[in-house]
Design a protein around this motif. Structure first.
Motif, PDB file in Angstrom:
ATOM      1  N   SER A 156       0.725  -1.117  -0.009  1.00  0.00           N
ATOM      2  CA  SER A 156      -0.075  -0.070  -0.092  1.00  0.00           C
ATOM      3  C   SER A 156       0.780   1.208  -0.046  1.00  0.00           C
ATOM      4  CB  SER A 156      -0.990   0.074   1.476  1.00  0.00           C
ATOM      5  OG  SER A 156      -1.862  -1.041   1.324  1.00  0.00           O
ATOM      6  N   ASP A 157       0.453   2.361  -0.484  1.00  0.00           N
ATOM      7  CA  ASP A 157       0.762   3.606  -0.074  1.00  0.00           C
ATOM      8  C   ASP A 157      -0.363   4.097   0.978  1.00  0.00           C
ATOM      9  OD1 ASP A 157      -1.429   5.785  -1.420  1.00  0.00           O
ATOM     10  OD2 ASP A 157      -1.086   3.883  -2.860  1.00  0.00           O
ATOM     11  N   ALA A 158       0.103   5.282   1.682  1.00  0.00           N
ATOM     12  CA  ALA A 158      -0.456   5.793   2.836  1.00  0.00           C
ATOM     13  C   ALA A 158      -0.317   7.076   3.304  1.00  0.00           C
ATOM     14  CB  ALA A 158      -0.263   5.037   4.178  1.00  0.00           C
ATOM     15  N   VAL A 159      -1.293   7.708   3.715  1.00  0.00           N
ATOM     16  CA  VAL A 159      -1.297   9.060   4.508  1.00  0.00           C
ATOM     17  C   VAL A 159      -1.656   9.009   5.853  1.00  0.00           C
ATOM     18  CG1 VAL A 159      -0.771  10.590   2.489  1.00  0.00           C
ATOM     19  CG2 VAL A 159      -3.018   9.898   3.243  1.00  0.00           C
ATOM     20  N   LEU A 160      -0.917   9.268   6.802  1.00  0.00           N
ATOM     21  CA  LEU A 160      -1.450   9.104   8.194  1.00  0.00           C
ATOM     22  C   LEU A 160      -1.351  10.511   8.828  1.00  0.00           C
ATOM     23  CD1 LEU A 160       0.344   6.516   7.384  1.00  0.00           C
ATOM     24  CD2 LEU A 160      -0.234   5.839   9.636  1.00  0.00           C
ATOM     25  N   LEU A 161      -2.243  10.832   9.726  1.00  0.00           N
ATOM     26  CA  LEU A 161      -2.329  11.727  10.847  1.00  0.00           C
ATOM     27  C   LEU A 161      -2.549  11.308  12.082  1.00  0.00           C
ATOM     28  CD1 LEU A 161      -5.114  14.335   9.573  1.00  0.00           C
ATOM     29  CD2 LEU A 161      -2.484  14.828   9.591  1.00  0.00           C
ATOM     30  N   LEU A 162      -1.568  11.823  13.070  1.00  0.00           N
ATOM     31  CA  LEU A 162      -1.629  11.041  14.492  1.00  0.00           C
ATOM     32  C   LEU A 162      -1.212  12.570  15.498  1.00  0.00           C
ATOM     33  CD1 LEU A 162       1.627  11.518  15.747  1.00  0.00           C
ATOM     34  CD2 LEU A 162       1.980   9.448  13.812  1.00  0.00           C
ATOM     35  N   TYR A 163      -1.908  11.835  16.581  1.00  0.00           N
ATOM     36  CA  TYR A 163      -1.822  12.973  17.618  1.00  0.00           C
ATOM     37  C   TYR A 163      -1.168  12.679  18.774  1.00  0.00           C
ATOM     38  CZ  TYR A 163      -3.185  16.144  21.677  1.00  0.00           C
ATOM     39  OH  TYR A 163      -3.278  16.848  22.600  1.00  0.00           O
ATOM     40  N   ASP A 164       0.127  12.922  18.925  1.00  0.00           N
ATOM     41  CA  ASP A 164       0.940  12.680  20.266  1.00  0.00           C
ATOM     42  C   ASP A 164       0.505  13.396  21.488  1.00  0.00           C
ATOM     43  OD1 ASP A 164       3.013  12.482  21.855  1.00  0.00           O
ATOM     44  OD2 ASP A 164       4.265  12.681  20.413  1.00  0.00           O
ATOM     45  N   ALA A 165      -0.112  12.561  22.259  1.00  0.00           N
ATOM     46  CA  ALA A 165      -0.582  13.228  23.470  1.00  0.00           C
ATOM     47  C   ALA A 165       0.276  13.991  24.570  1.00  0.00           C
ATOM     48  CB  ALA A 165      -1.572  12.315  24.160  1.00  0.00           C
ATOM     49  N   LYS A 166       1.396  13.095  24.454  1.00  0.00           N
ATOM     50  CA  LYS A 166       2.438  13.494  25.317  1.00  0.00           C
ATOM     51  C   LYS A 166       2.882  15.136  24.800  1.00  0.00           C
ATOM     52  CE  LYS A 166       6.801  12.325  27.485  1.00  0.00           C
ATOM     53  NZ  LYS A 166       7.746  11.327  27.554  1.00  0.00           N
ATOM     54  N   ALA A 167       3.120  15.245  23.681  1.00  0.00           N
ATOM     55  CA  ALA A 167       3.593  16.538  22.896  1.00  0.00           C
ATOM     56  C   ALA A 167       2.647  17.310  22.916  1.00  0.00           C
ATOM     57  CB  ALA A 167       4.508  16.305  21.729  1.00  0.00           C
ATOM     58  N   LYS A 168       1.204  16.638  22.936  1.00  0.00           N
ATOM     59  CA  LYS A 168       0.335  17.798  22.313  1.00  0.00           C
ATOM     60  C   LYS A 168       0.475  18.321  20.964  1.00  0.00           C
ATOM     61  CE  LYS A 168      -1.459  18.989  27.043  1.00  0.00           C
ATOM     62  NZ  LYS A 168      -0.738  18.083  27.567  1.00  0.00           N
TER      63      LYS A 168
ATOM     64  N   SER B 181       1.747  14.549  10.613  1.00  0.00           N
ATOM     65  CA  SER B 181       1.453  14.072   9.335  1.00  0.00           C
ATOM     66  C   SER B 181       2.543  13.192   8.882  1.00  0.00           C
ATOM     67  CB  SER B 181       1.217  15.041   8.205  1.00  0.00           C
ATOM     68  OG  SER B 181       1.152  14.419   6.952  1.00  0.00           O
ATOM     69  N   ILE B 182       2.122  11.774   8.280  1.00  0.00           N
ATOM     70  CA  ILE B 182       3.289  10.917   7.762  1.00  0.00           C
ATOM     71  C   ILE B 182       2.934  10.724   6.351  1.00  0.00           C
ATOM     72  CG2 ILE B 182       4.274   8.534   7.657  1.00  0.00           C
ATOM     73  CD1 ILE B 182       3.989   8.453  10.806  1.00  0.00           C
ATOM     74  N   ASN B 183       3.877  11.165   5.427  1.00  0.00           N
ATOM     75  CA  ASN B 183       3.576  11.099   4.053  1.00  0.00           C
ATOM     76  C   ASN B 183       4.273   9.655   3.413  1.00  0.00           C
ATOM     77  OD1 ASN B 183       3.541  11.107   1.382  1.00  0.00           O
ATOM     78  ND2 ASN B 183       4.344  13.227   1.050  1.00  0.00           N
TER      79      ASN B 183
END
Length: 535
Positions: free
Chosen positions: A86-98, A102-104
């Motif tokens: 697959s290809d992918a684009v991801l969004l994530l929220y790092d709660a510790k760093a608030k 984005s991962i491309n």
């Protein structure tokens, strides 16, 4: 015994109905109520993938660990839409760093796939019949590595085990997957693909236990590489697994298959591939900060749309009223026009996000929306000139040939853990793949052809992904965005020529293309499995 089973069925039905009734009381009026929990939640396209992710969360992993396990399980159980290739684009929220990140992991065209090559070898046309000529380097394994190396806590050995078990032991084939396999034609020219997906030369029936031991073998190779480098520390062990895919025997096998079958992939293309961590783009919509991946995807179109809609009292219009639908669609049309004009790969172009997402630009563009008439034009703006006139340069070339398609080819995974780390809805695409000995190549319909300063984004034609499909067929699916709008009618006209087809798809997929919400009703010793779970 028969009465006991009947009683149990009634209890389950009543429990489910009671849960649904709670939401109906709140005005939802749905048999797919909101799933609520106290510590974590998972949602995906397949129950097996949701269970794999839940298993990791329950075992002490975080959202990023669970995302890898869930997507690997999707690679096994939702193979027409995603996979290891697959290809992918991801969004994530790092709660510790608030912080939102984005991962491309979008695909790159191989070095040999230049505009000049297609001019010389393909009559100057974009590939229309061979997926190997329209493919990109798969990015999802590198996305796994980035997730685990930066934010994860577990190993590939732990996280790939659910997918390996599914691939080796099999799972019941759904009607949809059986139907797609039965309609596959192009894969019949590839014996290795036929061996996996049509054992005995015939497509399996719905309900058959489907296994993919070749894919299990590939996943095990990643685990083997990680274990061999374990003594060097977690970072190096994870990297060893990643490098075996892009720089080891897996990459060499994929490149060998490509060259033997007329493709342009070479070992160097895999070895040079790197997914990227990027800063997302965002806009404020009525106090909510909404984030999207910035490069090589159409996500920011939603931000442009929200800026336009912010100037209307959509709540006062009423949900799904003619005014609501018309205004929303007209705003989307303007945003899509800007997408065609300005969005692309930031490695080759500069996207004027500051101007595109400015409130001033939205106010000017909003003036183009006629409350009584649907626009039939593609009208990109000129954000840098602070004008709604079309930007300078050649006019957009819009392909109006073929018929538009409503069938999805993207998988979905969303998670939140007890610490409020989040993997919001990910796009994980596997638009047909093709390989040998369990190694798969991603064959997306979007292709970037570039040489020097010249770059051209292209959509491969309908047969591009069909020809080299390794898993499931996709015959008759044009890869064009159909901008035609027959007649001068309101955007929400119920007599649109596609209305019957839309209703059919809605009935077949009542929760949409991205999520299948089901009740997780638990009784002593009994559990009704769900696509969405929370705890």
């Amino acid at each position: 015994m028969r009465h006991s089973l009947l009683a149990l069925a009634l209890v389950l039905s009543c429990t489910t109905a009671a849960l649904a009734q709670d939401d109906e009381t709140a005005g939802a009026g749905t048999m797919r109520p909101v799933i609520r929990g106290r510590t974590a939640a998972v949602s995906s396209m397949r129950a097996e993938a949701t269970e794999a992710a839940r298993r990791i969360l329950q075992g002490g992993g975080n959202a990023f660990d669970a995302a890898v396990a869930g997507q690997a399980a999707l690679a096994v159980t939702d193979f027409p839409s995603n996979g290891v290739g697959s290809d992918a684009v991801l969004l994530l929220y790092d709660a510790k760093a608030k912080k939102v990140v984005s991962i491309n992991a979008e695909p790159r065209a191989p070095r040999l796939a230049t505009i000049e090559w297609y001019q010389k070898n393909n009559g100057g046309k974009l590939p229309q019949s061979d997926g190997l000529l329209s493919g990109g380097i798969p990015g999802v394994v590198d996305a796994w590595y980035l997730l685990l190396d930066h934010w994860g806590t577990m190993t590939f050995e732990q996280l790939l085990q659910p997918a390996i078990e599914l691939a080796e032991q099999g799972f019941p084939l759904s009607e949809r997957l059986a139907r797609e396999l039965a309609g596959a034609k192009k894969i019949r020219q590839y014996p290795s693909t036929m061996r996996v997906y049509m054992p005995g030369g015939q497509p399996p029936k719905a309900g058959a236990i489907f296994k993919n031991v070749d894919l299990a073998r590939t996943l095990k190779k990643l685990v083997e590489a990680e274990k061999a480098a374990k003594g060097k520390g977690r970072h190096e062990a994870l990297k060893a697994a990643r490098d075996r895919f892009y720089k080891g025997d897996i990459a060499r096998e994929m490149a060998k298959f490509s060259e033997e079958n007329g493709g342009l992939f070479r070992y160097e293309d895999f070895a040079e591939y790197t997914a990227k961590i990027e800063t997302p783009v965002s806009t404020d919509y009525r106090g909510y900060q909404v984030y999207k991946n910035p490069s090589a995807n159409q996500g920011p179109t939603e931000l442009i749309t929200l800026n336009l809609l912010e100037g209307y009292d959509v709540k006062k219009m009423g949900l799904n009223t003619p005014d609501y639908i018309h205004t929303s669609i007209e705003a989307i049309k303007l945003a899509m026009a800007d997408r065609e004009k300005f969005l692309g790969d930031v490695d080759f172009i500069k996207i004027p996000y500051d101007a595109l997402l400015s409130k001033e630009y939205a106010r000017e563009r909003r003036k183009l929306i006629d409350p009584q008439k649907a626009s039939l034009e593609l009208r990109p703006g000129s954000p840098l000139a602070k004008s709604t006139d079309q930007a300078a340069g050649p006019p957009l070339r819009v392909n109006l040939e073929g018929e538009s398609d409503h069938t999805g080819d993207t998988s979905y995974l969303a998670l939140v853990d007890k610490d409020r780390n989040m993997e919001p809805p990910q796009r994980l695409r596997h638009r047909r793949r093709h390989g040998r000995d369990g190694h798969h190549l991603q064959l997306p319909r979007r292709l970037l052809l570039a040489r020097g300063r010249r770059a051209e984004r292209a959509r491969a034609g309908q047969a591009a992904a069909q020809h080299a499909a390794e898993h499931a067929g996709d015959e008759g699916r044009p890869a064009v965005h159909d901008h035609r709008q027959p007649g001068r009618r309101r955007s929400g006209d119920a007599h649109h020529p596609d209305a019957d087809e839309r209703r059919r798809l809605r009935d077949e997929h009542p929760a949409g293309d991205r999520i299948a919400a089901m009740v997780d009703a638990q009784l002593p010793g009994v559990a009704v499995p769900a696509h969405d779970v929370s705890g």
